[in-house]
Design an enzyme around this catalytic site. Structure first.
Site, short mmCIF file in Angstrom:
data_model
loop_
_atom_site.label_atom_id
_atom_site.label_comp_id
_atom_site.label_asym_id
_atom_site.label_seq_id
_atom_site.Cartn_x
_atom_site.Cartn_y
_atom_site.Cartn_z
CG MET A 191 -1.85 -1.11 1.28
SD MET A 191 -3.25 -0.97 2.23
CE MET A 191 -2.86 -0.58 3.69
N GLY A 192 2.04 1.13 -0.47
CA GLY A 192 3.08 2.27 -0.43
C GLY A 192 3.46 2.74 0.85
CG HIS A 216 8.49 0.89 6.29
ND1 HIS A 216 8.74 -0.75 6.08
CD2 HIS A 216 7.08 0.97 6.31
CE1 HIS A 216 7.82 -1.57 6.29
NE2 HIS A 216 6.69 -0.63 6.64
CG HIS A 233 6.95 -1.37 2.17
ND1 HIS A 233 6.66 -0.44 2.93
CD2 HIS A 233 5.75 -2.03 2.05
CE1 HIS A 233 5.61 -0.45 3.39
NE2 HIS A 233 4.98 -1.29 2.75
N GLY A 270 5.42 -9.84 4.32
CA GLY A 270 5.84 -9.82 5.75
C GLY A 270 5.29 -10.43 6.67
CE LYS A 315 3.40 -4.66 9.98
NZ LYS A 315 2.87 -3.41 10.40
CG LEU A 334 11.14 -0.61 10.02
CD1 LEU A 334 12.01 -0.66 8.69
CD2 LEU A 334 11.50 0.38 10.89
CB SER A 335 4.10 0.03 10.76
OG SER A 335 2.92 0.30 10.48
CB SER A 336 2.94 2.66 5.98
OG SER A 336 3.64 1.80 5.09
P1 AMP Z 1 1.60 -2.70 3.50
O1 AMP Z 1 2.15 -1.68 2.69
O2 AMP Z 1 1.47 -2.20 4.77
O3 AMP Z 1 0.37 -3.27 3.09
O4 AMP Z 1 2.80 -3.88 3.48
C1 AMP Z 1 3.09 -4.53 2.44
C2 AMP Z 1 4.00 -5.87 2.62
O5 AMP Z 1 5.21 -5.49 3.29
C3 AMP Z 1 2.97 -6.78 3.46
O6 AMP Z 1 3.51 -8.07 2.83
C4 AMP Z 1 3.85 -6.51 4.88
O7 AMP Z 1 3.39 -7.54 5.78
C5 AMP Z 1 5.04 -6.35 4.48
N1 AMP Z 1 5.69 -5.42 5.62
C6 AMP Z 1 5.09 -4.25 6.28
N2 AMP Z 1 6.05 -4.21 7.21
C7 AMP Z 1 6.96 -4.89 7.34
C8 AMP Z 1 8.18 -4.99 7.94
N3 AMP Z 1 8.25 -4.09 9.33
N4 AMP Z 1 8.85 -6.27 8.03
C9 AMP Z 1 8.59 -6.98 6.96
N5 AMP Z 1 7.52 -6.90 6.20
C10 AMP Z 1 6.69 -5.83 6.39
#
Ligand code: AMP
Length: 280
Positions: free
Chosen positions: A24-25, A28, A31, A140, A142, A177-179
């Site tokens: 979802m962009g 960090h 990603h 991920g 997470k 890490l998280s957006s």
């Molecule tokens: P998102 O953009 O939040 O939907 O995340 C996209 C992908 O990145 C998903 O598969 C998440 O699980 C993964 N992801 C997000 N944060 C982390 C992290 N800190 N470590 C590893 N993978 C992550």
């Protein structure tokens, strides 16, 4: 790197050996690490960037979710990504769209606190698999429950894709890490690592000691109280079976300690996997 916004353009560009990273962009290192892993393993790498409205609840942060296509594109390109698929909502959904529900594993924890969330996730991921047709898709750990929901969907619907679930990337002090970390104030950022501190503390006791059910209940409740006193409003802190996400009290089974809760207006989730050699 090419940026494409339509399914037709994407189809023209993708080959046979595609490593795929759905996102979802607001990129960090979590990603970027997924992108690098895909880069190492495949002829071409496709990243999707789509803030999927159907996985957000009515009162959630869809409208304020961080969006920065230009910075994201630069970061993805620097990892060697070939194609970024960044569709508009209208490219992805018609009126009254079909939806996928993955039973049982979707229903607890995140599913209970965010009704409809996993239907939105499962549906968009299935659509993206059909659009991108990857050899392997990277996710991920997470978002552990999300991994298990997607795994069940892929098995149940015989979707021809290999899934790779990658370790959680953290800051030095343990914060996953998280957006959404971008929403945290400096004070909240200092408190947020207490999640990982609590999860690892519990994980160590579970693996080291043979605990009774009562002792385990007590440890989890103490963990919850500690996080509440630190400023969190926990939705759950639990020890769960790795495949079903059902509560677990037996350390010989593969399991995970999972947490979700709010810190101010920001909802954070994290987990620590026990006996990870059996986990995936
Ligand atoms: P998102 O953009 O939040 O939907 O995340 C996209 C992908 O990145 C998903 O598969 C998440 O699980 C993964 N992801 C997000 N944060 C982390 C992290 N800190 N470590 C590893 N993978 C992550």
């Amino acid at each position: 790197m090419k940026i494409v916004t339509t399914i037709a353009d994407l189809r023209r560009l993708t080959g046979d050996d595609v490593g795929f990273v759905p996102t979802m962009g607001a990129f960090h290192e979590g990603h970027l690490q997924l992108m690098r892993t895909a880069r190492n393993n495949h002829e071409s790498v496709v990243v999707s960037l789509f803030v999927n409205p159907t996985q957000f609840g009515k009162n959630e942060d869809f409208s304020r979710y961080p969006r920065n296509l230009t910075a994201d594109a630069e970061m993805a390109e620097a990892q060697g990504v070939d194609i970024m698929f960044a569709p508009e909502v209208a490219e992805m959904y018609a009126d009254s769209p079909t939806s996928i529900h993955v039973p049982e594993v979707s229903d607890r924890w995140e599913g209970a606190h965010r009704p409809g969330h996993f239907d939105g996730v499962a549906t968009v991921v299935a659509k993206l698999f059909h659009i991108v047709r990857p050899h392997t898709a990277y996710f991920g750990r997470k978002d552990l429950q999300q991994c298990l929901v997607i795994r069940k969907m892929v098995r149940d619907l015989n979707i021809p894709v290999i899934l790779s679930f990658e370790p959680t990337i953290r800051t030095e002090n343990g914060l996953a890490l998280s957006s959404r970390n971008a929403y945290l104030s400096p004070e909240e950022r200092a408190i947020a690592p207490k999640i990982f501190e609590t999860l690892t503390g519990i994980a160590e006791r579970v693996t080291r000691e043979s605990l009774t059910t009562e002792e385990m209940d007590r440890i989890l409740s103490d963990g919850r109280i500690y996080l509440e006193r630190s400023g969190f409003v926990p939705d759950y802190l639990e020890w769960v079976d790795f495949s079903t996400m059902a509560p677990l009290r037996n350390a010989s089974e593969p399991g995970a300690i999972i947490f979700a809760g709010r810190l101010g207006t920001t909802r954070l989730i994290d987990n620590v996997i026990l006996r990870s050699e059996f986990a995936f």
